[in-house]
Write a protein that holds these residues in place. Sequence first.
Motif, PDB file in Angstrom:
ATOM      1  N   GLY A  54       0.806  -1.216   0.000  1.00  0.00           N
ATOM      2  CA  GLY A  54       0.000   0.000   0.000  1.00  0.00           C
ATOM      3  C   GLY A  54       0.839   1.265   0.000  1.00  0.00           C
ATOM      4  O   GLY A  54       2.046   1.237  -0.261  1.00  0.00           O
ATOM      5  N   SER A  55       0.183   2.381   0.312  1.00  0.00           N
ATOM      6  CA  SER A  55       0.829   3.698   0.251  1.00  0.00           C
ATOM      7  C   SER A  55       0.663   4.428   1.578  1.00  0.00           C
ATOM      8  O   SER A  55      -0.205   4.101   2.374  1.00  0.00           O
ATOM      9  CB  SER A  55       0.171   4.544  -0.849  1.00  0.00           C
ATOM     10  N   GLY A  56       1.474   5.463   1.761  1.00  0.00           N
ATOM     11  CA  GLY A  56       1.348   6.300   2.955  1.00  0.00           C
ATOM     12  C   GLY A  56       2.549   6.178   3.862  1.00  0.00           C
ATOM     13  O   GLY A  56       3.530   5.478   3.549  1.00  0.00           O
ATOM     14  N   SER A  57       2.476   6.829   5.012  1.00  0.00           N
ATOM     15  CA  SER A  57       3.640   6.924   5.890  1.00  0.00           C
ATOM     16  C   SER A  57       3.825   5.703   6.784  1.00  0.00           C
ATOM     17  O   SER A  57       4.859   5.580   7.451  1.00  0.00           O
ATOM     18  CB  SER A  57       3.524   8.183   6.755  1.00  0.00           C
ATOM     19  N   ARG A 132      -5.780   2.692  -6.964  1.00  0.00           N
ATOM     20  CA  ARG A 132      -4.908   1.507  -7.053  1.00  0.00           C
ATOM     21  C   ARG A 132      -4.966   0.689  -5.766  1.00  0.00           C
ATOM     22  O   ARG A 132      -4.900  -0.532  -5.792  1.00  0.00           O
ATOM     23  CB  ARG A 132      -3.474   1.928  -7.371  1.00  0.00           C
ATOM     24  N   GLU A 133      -5.080   1.390  -4.657  1.00  0.00           N
ATOM     25  CA  GLU A 133      -5.159   0.672  -3.373  1.00  0.00           C
ATOM     26  C   GLU A 133      -6.393  -0.233  -3.335  1.00  0.00           C
ATOM     27  O   GLU A 133      -6.331  -1.364  -2.849  1.00  0.00           O
ATOM     28  CB  GLU A 133      -5.221   1.662  -2.214  1.00  0.00           C
ATOM     29  N   LYS A 134      -7.494   0.277  -3.842  1.00  0.00           N
ATOM     30  CA  LYS A 134      -8.714  -0.544  -3.787  1.00  0.00           C
ATOM     31  C   LYS A 134      -8.612  -1.734  -4.734  1.00  0.00           C
ATOM     32  O   LYS A 134      -9.063  -2.841  -4.433  1.00  0.00           O
ATOM     33  CB  LYS A 134      -9.968   0.300  -4.086  1.00  0.00           C
TER      34      LYS A 134
END
Length: 301
Positions: A54-57, A132-134
């Motif tokens: 996934g994405s994010g911190s 894209r995450e979904k």
Amino acid sequence: MWGIAGSEVNGGDSTELTTDDAPKLSAIEGSKRLAAWTAVDRHVKSEHKVIGIGSGSTVPYVVERIVAQGREANKDRVFIPTGFQSKELIVKGNLLLGDVDQYPRIDVTVDGADEVDKDLNCIKGGGACHLREKVLAEAADTFIVVADYRKNSDILGTTYKAGVPIEVAPFAYAKVLQNLHAIGSPSAVLRMAQKKAGPVVSDNGNFIIDAPFPEEDMQDPYTLLTKLKMLTGVVEVGLFCHMAKAAYFGNQDGSITVRWLDGNREELSSLSSPMPVGDEKNPLDYANGNDVDVNELEPKA
Ligand SMILES: O=C[C@H](O)[C@H](O)[C@H](O)COP(=O)(O)O
């Protein structure tokens, strides 16, 4: 003691966790790492060969822990990114990069969230990556969410006030904004870029609208999601309903709360296996000299 060489991640507060097995981080960053490492230890198993990132911190800690599983564990795995940031993480971690069109079935996807409700519905898309995450969440046999304690809510919109992120086709944004104002989100706005004149443009070339809805709508996110998806021009909505199997929240006191889709809840007092799985080497030794510095890999505002 091991960890990310020379990297003290800035987390927005200055409280430090002081466990022996890990470098000192702010309470928030320490919580993200606890959640990410525990989820990887429990859900990214040796038999899993296709893994969604996934994405994010919070996700750099996911990749860090996967890298720590060692070269042998990762040699015949392929990693599917949810955007530019996670692609960079995969490449810098010296892991094999794939794409979802090659691997439409994923064993496990691990991702962050902006907020998670009592039924594990999530708001996602604070970083504009939710389309894209979904896709990667839906393609996965198991979708796992990792977050710090601030994201653990009963009702979506309690702590994440920016609204529901909605990716729209650029030419349709004004029409969709008008629709949103009419159906209960009068303060919905086009997300503007911070260091560029004009709107945020997603990795897919689309715009993002942030649409706050009143609590009565947020109490039933699935109904809201279906209503929003019916608006022509909407590409994807950052409400993830009935998708996550479990959510891991790192807490300020070093414990971990795990909430499961079936309603079960676990309180873990600490990380079950603090050292890298199967090896006590610094995980970064596996990156063939390409040190993974989460400071570098943090998403830029
Ligand atoms: O578009 C971004 C993603 O949905 C992120 O997973 C979400 O914003 C959570 O990110 P963080 O781990 O930084 O709180």
